[in-house]
Design a protein around this motif. Structure first.
Motif, PDB file in Angstrom:
ATOM      1  N   PHE A   9      82.781 -12.251  29.192  1.00  0.00           N
ATOM      2  CA  PHE A   9      83.092 -12.732  30.540  1.00  0.00           C
ATOM      3  C   PHE A   9      81.841 -13.339  31.180  1.00  0.00           C
ATOM      4  O   PHE A   9      81.870 -14.442  31.725  1.00  0.00           O
ATOM      5  N   TYR A  10      80.729 -12.625  31.081  1.00  0.00           N
ATOM      6  CA  TYR A  10      79.515 -13.121  31.725  1.00  0.00           C
ATOM      7  C   TYR A  10      78.968 -14.358  31.011  1.00  0.00           C
ATOM      8  O   TYR A  10      78.419 -15.254  31.651  1.00  0.00           O
ATOM      9  N   SER A  43      81.051 -17.214  32.194  1.00  0.00           N
ATOM     10  CA  SER A  43      80.763 -17.536  33.602  1.00  0.00           C
ATOM     11  C   SER A  43      79.406 -18.217  33.739  1.00  0.00           C
ATOM     12  O   SER A  43      79.110 -18.790  34.781  1.00  0.00           O
ATOM     13  N   ASN A  44      78.576 -18.097  32.710  1.00  0.00           N
ATOM     14  CA  ASN A  44      77.217 -18.649  32.784  1.00  0.00           C
ATOM     15  C   ASN A  44      76.932 -19.474  31.529  1.00  0.00           C
ATOM     16  O   ASN A  44      76.200 -19.032  30.627  1.00  0.00           O
ATOM     17  N   PHE A  55      86.835 -20.732  29.814  1.00  0.00           N
ATOM     18  CA  PHE A  55      87.976 -20.049  30.422  1.00  0.00           C
ATOM     19  C   PHE A  55      89.208 -20.927  30.268  1.00  0.00           C
ATOM     20  O   PHE A  55      89.123 -22.158  30.360  1.00  0.00           O
ATOM     21  N   PRO A  92      87.975 -16.595  37.735  1.00  0.00           N
ATOM     22  CA  PRO A  92      87.027 -15.534  37.333  1.00  0.00           C
ATOM     23  C   PRO A  92      86.913 -14.389  38.349  1.00  0.00           C
ATOM     24  O   PRO A  92      86.468 -13.302  37.999  1.00  0.00           O
ATOM     25  N   HIS A  93      87.331 -14.627  39.592  1.00  0.00           N
ATOM     26  CA  HIS A  93      87.271 -13.522  40.569  1.00  0.00           C
ATOM     27  C   HIS A  93      88.191 -12.370  40.183  1.00  0.00           C
ATOM     28  O   HIS A  93      88.026 -11.245  40.623  1.00  0.00           O
ATOM     29  N   TRP A 106      88.386 -10.993  37.467  1.00  0.00           N
ATOM     30  CA  TRP A 106      87.745 -10.049  36.550  1.00  0.00           C
ATOM     31  C   TRP A 106      87.432  -8.723  37.253  1.00  0.00           C
ATOM     32  O   TRP A 106      87.845  -7.652  36.836  1.00  0.00           O
TER      33      TRP A 106
END
Ligand code: HEM
Length: 589
Positions: free
Chosen positions: A394-395, A398-399, A557, A563-564, A566
């Motif tokens: 996930f991280y 997101s990055n 994604f 992503p919020h 999560w």
């Protein structure tokens, strides 16, 4: 016949109240567990019979006398307990906390059942400070200085034992598993056996099993990539795949704990395995242990809620009401245990060490103990590892710049055309992978933000120790102490700036003045002598999965995923459970 004195109605009622106060005193002094059925019956049903006999002559109806005697007794007992718990006489009176939690932990069960216990912990600490009274006899502490005195150092005496919740792990009447061993010397002795199973050379012997499972996983994922999936962009739930991998890890654990066996089942009925595994063989369509896991998970939710009222767990066990899933899982593990013992093995698996097969220690391991430890080994590593894996992805998703940098590092060590990233020593030395994952000494950004054991790290001062000193004050025996890793990891005093943000760079140069990174406050695997024994194994697996997936696939994604969600979807039932992670994978080569 003994003469029963005749008292007035008022005197009889006062005697009833007096009896309730005496019973409260007895509970306070001797901490009578409800699971002690005889004592409980005598105190709660026998004692009020005395005022009842005194009330009978004063009342016209015996039924009214019974109701009055018992009702007044219970109300007086409840009022006495409540008043004591909120009074300045209570040993934890000086600690701040909400009134309702000082009265009873029963209220906490509601919060725990929502899966958002870590949010409640955060709210309470934001409001009340670093030590909060979260139950009649419980404190939660977020303070790096308090970790060593509570958890104990690697050497020297242990000040506490791991708390009551672990009782839920054992089967009534059997020797408890390692984490449930509350006698410190017994724990230390048994831990020696486990430690042998996680040395560098022991892990090296087990590594090929992990490699095979990682290859199975990436091969399966490879079949679901775009454009191989027929030119259509399909998304897959990567969190579910990590969870599947972890359930498959029961295969890995089957390989590691009990030298394989599930694979025998998959191939067919070789060596009578099918007969031994009984019902579980019915669910061939997905890994057998997956089914066992699913059954147990339902029960883990119950344990996650009931851990706050260990006396209920004790009572349930006493009444032999082991939940169905848990029971099946135990039966399953027992069959596997018997199979491994009778068949033997050429590999030194965890069974080999935790049952002291080779006699490395002068310890006799009874079947009960070995069986409970096998169960623990199979159970302890599955969802902890899968939660971390899902969080890492996930991280990374997101990055994207972090993901690119990580890939560059992986490819410089393991060019894709040359080899798989399976050199455990090299993996452990790669700085950026380890900043994302695990950077010696013991640091990791995904584990920091999302420790699988988010809040339920508990200890209790040893009986006869007189208590432990926490933040300059003596905390009495029988106080349950929580040291929530999630809160330590997101505390600005220890990780700044932006403790809630994913910044692997904060681990890269610990002397860098740009970041405050307090390694001592990083406790996803706990600390001291009773810390997570499986840490090195978990990290080996996680590093291999992350490096291999990053090497093989581009990821993003799936369209429409917010992503919020999560954070919203995170649920804590003893171990953190993640929601969905819809992604699209593209094969890179
Ligand atoms: C990322 C994965 C994992 C995390 C975050 C994790 C975390 C933890 C934590 C917080 C504890 C409690 C320690 C304490 O009370 O001080 C623990 C204990 C334990 N873990 Fe893990 N764990 C992981 C994977 C594993 C694996 C793969 C195994 C393999 C067998 C394992 C076996 C155990 C055992 C046996 C204990 C009890 C240790 C004792 O009482 O001495 N864990 N773990």
């Amino acid at each position: 016949m003994a003469h029963i004195p005749t008292l007035s109605l008022k005197e009889s009622l006062l005697f009833d109240v007096f009896c309730a106060l005496v019973v409260h005193k007895i509970y306070n002094k001797y901490e009578v567990e409800p699971a002690n059925l005889i004592a409980t019956f005598l105190l709660l049903a026998g004692v009020p019979a005395l005022p009842y006999y005194l009330l009978v002559p004063c009342m016209e109806s015996t039924v009214v006398a019974v109701l009055l005697a018992y009702a007044l007794f219970y109300v007086s007992l409840a009022v006495s307990v409540i008043l004591y718990r909120i009074s300045p006489m209570h040993p934890l009176a000086m600690y701040p906390g909400p009134l309702y939690l000082k009265i009873s932990k029963l209220f906490w069960m509601y919060h725990a059942s929502t899966g958002k216990q870590y949010v409640l912990f955060t709210r309470l600490h934001d409001k009340y400070g670093f030590v909060v009274r979260i139950g009649p006899n419980e404190l939660s502490i977020v303070d790096v200085e308090s970790i060593p005195p509570i958890i104990g150092l690697r050497k020297g005496p242990l000040p506490t034992h791991s708390a009551l919740v672990w009782i839920a792990h054992g089967i009534p009447g059997t020797i408890p598993s390692l984490p449930a061993a509350r006698d410190v010397d017994v724990h230390d002795q048994r831990r020696k056996l486990w430690n042998h199973g996680f040395t560098t050379s022991a892990l090296k012997e087990l590594q090929p099993a992990v490699e095979n499972r990682v290859l199975e996983l990436v091969d399966e994922l490879g079949k679901r990539t775009f454009p191989k999936s027929g030119g259509r962009e399909i998304s897959l739930d990567l969190a579910l795949w990590m969870s599947n991998f972890a359930m498959d890890r029961y295969d890995v654990m089957g390989d590691m704990v009990l030298s394989g066996g599930f694979s025998l089942v998959r191939k067919g009925d070789e060596g009578g395995t099918r007969a031994l595994l009984g019902d579980f063989v019915e669910c061939d369509s997905f890994p057998l242990h997956g089914e066992a896991y699913r059954l147990t998970y339902k029960d883990l939710r119950v344990v996650g809620v009931l851990q706050h009222t260990p006396w209920i767990i004790g009572l349930i066990h006493k009444l032999a009401a082991v939940p169905e899933g848990m029971r099946k899982f135990q039966e399953f593990a027992f069959q596997r245990y018997k199979m491994r013992r009778s068949q033997g093995t050429a590999t030194r698996d965890l069974f080999h060490y935790i049952t002291n097969e080779e006699g490395l220690e002068k310890i006799e391991v009874p079947t009960d103990q070995g069986m409970n430890d096998v169960l623990t080994a199979i159970g302890a590593g599955a969802d902890t590892t899968s939660t971390v894996l899902a969080a890492v992805f996930f991280y990374l998703l997101s990055n994207p710049s972090v993901c690119m940098r990580l890939r560059k590092e992986v490819e410089s060590e393991f060019p894709v055309e040359e080899r798989e990233p399976f050199d455990a020593v090299k993996l452990a030395r790669m700085p950026y992978l380890n900043a994302v994952m695990q950077y010696p000494p013991l640091s990791n950004e995904a584990l920091r933000l999302q420790p699988p054991v988010a809040t339920s790290l508990q200890r209790c001062p040893l009986e006869g120790s007189g208590g432990v000193i926490v933040a300059g004050r003596l905390v009495p025996e029988s106080t349950i102490l929580y040291l929530p890793p999630y809160l330590h990891h997101r505390d600005e005093r220890y990780f700044s700036p932006s403790p809630d943000s994913f910044i692997p760079e904060r681990w890269l140069d610990l002397d860098n003045k740009k970041f405050t990174t307090n390694v001592a406050a990083f406790i996803p695997f706990s600390a001291g002598r009773a810390n997570c024994v499986g840490k090195s194994l978990a990290l080996m697996e996680i590093r291999m999965v992350v490096a291999t997936i990053v090497q093989r696939f581009d990821m993003e994604f799936a369209e429409g995923y917010d992503p919020h969600k999560w954070e919203e979807d995170l649920q804590e039932f003893f171990v953190m459970k993640v929601g969905k992670l819809p992604v699209v994978l593209r094969a890179r080569h």
